[in-house]
Design a protein around this motif. Sequence first.
Motif, mmCIF file in Angstrom:
data_model
loop_
_atom_site.group_PDB
_atom_site.id
_atom_site.type_symbol
_atom_site.label_atom_id
_atom_site.label_comp_id
_atom_site.label_asym_id
_atom_site.label_seq_id
_atom_site.Cartn_x
_atom_site.Cartn_y
_atom_site.Cartn_z
ATOM 1 N N ALA A 67 3.360 -119.761 -73.444
ATOM 2 C CA ALA A 67 3.585 -118.495 -73.058
ATOM 3 C C ALA A 67 3.466 -117.314 -74.169
ATOM 4 O O ALA A 67 3.459 -117.614 -75.239
ATOM 5 C CB ALA A 67 5.141 -118.245 -72.698
ATOM 6 N N ALA A 146 4.614 -119.388 -77.713
ATOM 7 C CA ALA A 146 5.448 -120.218 -77.415
ATOM 8 C C ALA A 146 5.140 -121.017 -76.031
ATOM 9 O O ALA A 146 5.296 -121.284 -74.955
ATOM 10 C CB ALA A 146 6.428 -119.476 -77.470
ATOM 11 N N ILE A 147 5.769 -122.853 -76.280
ATOM 12 C CA ILE A 147 5.927 -123.222 -75.770
ATOM 13 C C ILE A 147 6.845 -124.096 -75.164
ATOM 14 O O ILE A 147 7.702 -124.637 -76.078
ATOM 15 C CB ILE A 147 4.865 -124.684 -76.030
ATOM 16 N N ASP A 148 7.699 -123.202 -74.072
ATOM 17 C CA ASP A 148 9.004 -123.608 -73.911
ATOM 18 C C ASP A 148 9.699 -123.368 -72.346
ATOM 19 O O ASP A 148 8.470 -123.604 -71.420
ATOM 20 C CB ASP A 148 9.571 -122.904 -74.728
ATOM 21 N N MET A 149 10.203 -123.677 -72.346
ATOM 22 C CA MET A 149 11.089 -123.540 -71.022
ATOM 23 C C MET A 149 11.076 -121.621 -70.672
ATOM 24 O O MET A 149 11.196 -121.202 -70.695
ATOM 25 C CB MET A 149 12.683 -123.732 -71.070
ATOM 26 N N GLY A 151 12.539 -120.152 -68.416
ATOM 27 C CA GLY A 151 13.782 -119.381 -68.222
ATOM 28 C C GLY A 151 14.045 -118.373 -70.091
ATOM 29 O O GLY A 151 14.776 -117.778 -69.935
ATOM 30 N N ALA A 152 14.018 -119.502 -70.607
ATOM 31 C CA ALA A 152 14.511 -119.247 -71.862
ATOM 32 C C ALA A 152 12.934 -117.961 -72.717
ATOM 33 O O ALA A 152 13.636 -117.259 -73.254
ATOM 34 C CB ALA A 152 14.035 -120.532 -72.921
ATOM 35 N N VAL A 153 11.251 -118.477 -72.287
ATOM 36 C CA VAL A 153 10.405 -117.563 -72.771
ATOM 37 C C VAL A 153 10.930 -115.719 -71.987
ATOM 38 O O VAL A 153 10.454 -115.084 -72.269
ATOM 39 C CB VAL A 153 9.537 -118.268 -72.592
ATOM 40 N N SER A 155 13.866 -114.702 -70.569
ATOM 41 C CA SER A 155 14.194 -113.947 -70.885
ATOM 42 C C SER A 155 14.838 -113.068 -71.502
ATOM 43 O O SER A 155 15.139 -111.882 -71.610
ATOM 44 C CB SER A 155 15.707 -114.923 -71.415
ATOM 45 N N TYR A 156 13.631 -112.864 -72.428
ATOM 46 C CA TYR A 156 13.021 -112.152 -73.494
ATOM 47 C C TYR A 156 12.986 -111.413 -73.076
ATOM 48 O O TYR A 156 13.215 -109.354 -73.410
ATOM 49 C CB TYR A 156 12.393 -112.915 -73.908
ATOM 50 N N MET B 11 22.439 -117.178 -65.373
ATOM 51 C CA MET B 11 22.572 -116.212 -66.374
ATOM 52 C C MET B 11 23.008 -115.367 -66.609
ATOM 53 O O MET B 11 23.391 -114.774 -64.712
ATOM 54 C CB MET B 11 20.933 -115.700 -66.388
ATOM 55 N N GLY B 27 17.841 -122.692 -69.502
ATOM 56 C CA GLY B 27 16.442 -122.102 -70.095
ATOM 57 C C GLY B 27 18.008 -121.167 -71.087
ATOM 58 O O GLY B 27 16.881 -119.490 -70.938
ATOM 59 N N LEU B 28 18.289 -121.706 -71.781
ATOM 60 C CA LEU B 28 18.383 -120.256 -72.354
ATOM 61 C C LEU B 28 17.623 -120.235 -73.732
ATOM 62 O O LEU B 28 17.675 -121.322 -74.828
ATOM 63 C CB LEU B 28 19.751 -120.903 -73.313
ATOM 64 N N GLY B 29 17.347 -118.858 -74.077
ATOM 65 C CA GLY B 29 16.211 -118.389 -74.577
ATOM 66 C C GLY B 29 17.713 -117.562 -76.087
ATOM 67 O O GLY B 29 18.163 -118.603 -77.528
ATOM 68 N N SER B 30 17.071 -115.974 -76.478
ATOM 69 C CA SER B 30 18.435 -115.553 -76.927
ATOM 70 C C SER B 30 19.135 -115.398 -76.582
ATOM 71 O O SER B 30 20.154 -115.190 -76.737
ATOM 72 C CB SER B 30 18.058 -114.576 -77.110
ATOM 73 N N MET B 99 12.676 -116.607 -79.444
ATOM 74 C CA MET B 99 11.785 -117.274 -79.172
ATOM 75 C C MET B 99 10.643 -116.458 -79.487
ATOM 76 O O MET B 99 9.333 -117.256 -79.529
ATOM 77 C CB MET B 99 11.872 -116.974 -77.471
ATOM 78 N N PHE B 100 10.432 -115.427 -80.076
ATOM 79 C CA PHE B 100 9.580 -114.931 -80.289
ATOM 80 C C PHE B 100 9.305 -114.461 -81.522
ATOM 81 O O PHE B 100 10.132 -113.526 -82.330
ATOM 82 C CB PHE B 100 7.938 -114.094 -80.124
ATOM 83 N N GLY B 140 13.688 -122.637 -76.694
ATOM 84 C CA GLY B 140 15.302 -122.630 -75.310
ATOM 85 C C GLY B 140 15.630 -124.210 -75.573
ATOM 86 O O GLY B 140 14.707 -125.119 -76.248
ATOM 87 N N VAL B 157 12.576 -128.715 -75.380
ATOM 88 C CA VAL B 157 11.418 -129.004 -75.021
ATOM 89 C C VAL B 157 11.046 -130.382 -76.322
ATOM 90 O O VAL B 157 10.228 -130.879 -76.711
ATOM 91 C CB VAL B 157 10.355 -128.360 -75.158
#
Lengths: 207, 164
Positions: A67, A146-149, A151-153, A155-156, B11, B27-30, B99-100, B140, B157
């Motif tokens: 992402a 970011a390289i990630d799930m 859902g996690a990305v 949700s931001y 969620m 998919g938990l991020g923040s 995440m960022f 995540g 991951v």
Amino acid sequence: MTNPLSKLEAFKLDVLKEVGNIGAGHAATALSLLLDKPVDMNVPTVSLVPFEEVADKVGGAEQVVIAVYLRVEGDAPGHMFFLIQEDSARKMLHNLLAIEHREEIGYTEMEFSALSEIGNILAGSYLSSLADFTQLSMGPTVPSVAIDMAGAVLSYGLMLYGEMGDSALLIDTKFLEGHEEVEGFFFLIPDPESFDKIFSALGVPTE
Amino acid sequence: MNQDIMVKVGMADLNIALGGQVLKTTGLGSCVGLTLFDEKSKVAGMAHVMLPSSDIARESTLNIAKYADTAIPELIERMKKAGALTGRLKAKMAGGAQMFAFSSQSDTMRIGPRNVESCKAALSKFSIPLIAEDTGGNFGRTIEFSSATGILVIRSVQFGAKEI
């Protein structure tokens, strides 16, 4: 839930679809130039998507994606995501820079930086065409990768919508390079307050 | 036997499990995945908290599972109905990542750490001890919480699976 955006008439959704079409169209052209290959895109979908289902658009909350995220700043702020899956990213790196991806997991700094730059170019062309079209100032922040799930990305980008309901309005476009070798997604999630600005800039009456 | 039955927590959602069922959120991020467990009655609960405080809510019908300050009391209530005792509850949590990374750190940008702080504040209101956490970072997480053992499995991951 009475999300104010759930009352958007079909006409306004069409306007947003056109906004997505113009932006993604320019981005697809930019990608096509970068890869030196034809790139097709689907008609954007504009819809109020429940949080739970946002990540389903790219294969589910646990799907690992690459992402590139940019915050859109200016008159009509929002979030922008450029998402691609790992095989697509590898092919893109190979096509573009002749980088042969060796390791199974992980990316080198060079690869990371190249992906970030691709995202930057694409998002930049998406936004600048929107800014031209609406005459609003919209600029991207420095991209973050970011390289990630998924859902996690993603949700931001949903946090601001969280304050007013359980769904977010997003404009998403899928594009494919020639033989479906490279597939990517653009998500534009304008801040809830940005819609009125976009509509009035385009001469659509708002109440 | 309902061992290994997955109870999905979406969620901004919460749920309880008993009799060996496993709670899962992806998919938990923040967002923060907060779990509570009563070892004696084997009642487990999980909340997928998205925002720190319901003060900022502008929605007409409040989704109490979404905010740290409202989700935790509701989860305790639901667990009590299923046979848990507040005094026996122990908490674990995961998530709250950033995440960022950005140079300009506005409050929305650091929502992860704020979610974590707010969950801790809500727990201490009920004097529930936080016995383990895996929070922060920039990645995540997907979590599974067993009502048989109270073990929380965290998958990411980059780092694979770990248990707390």
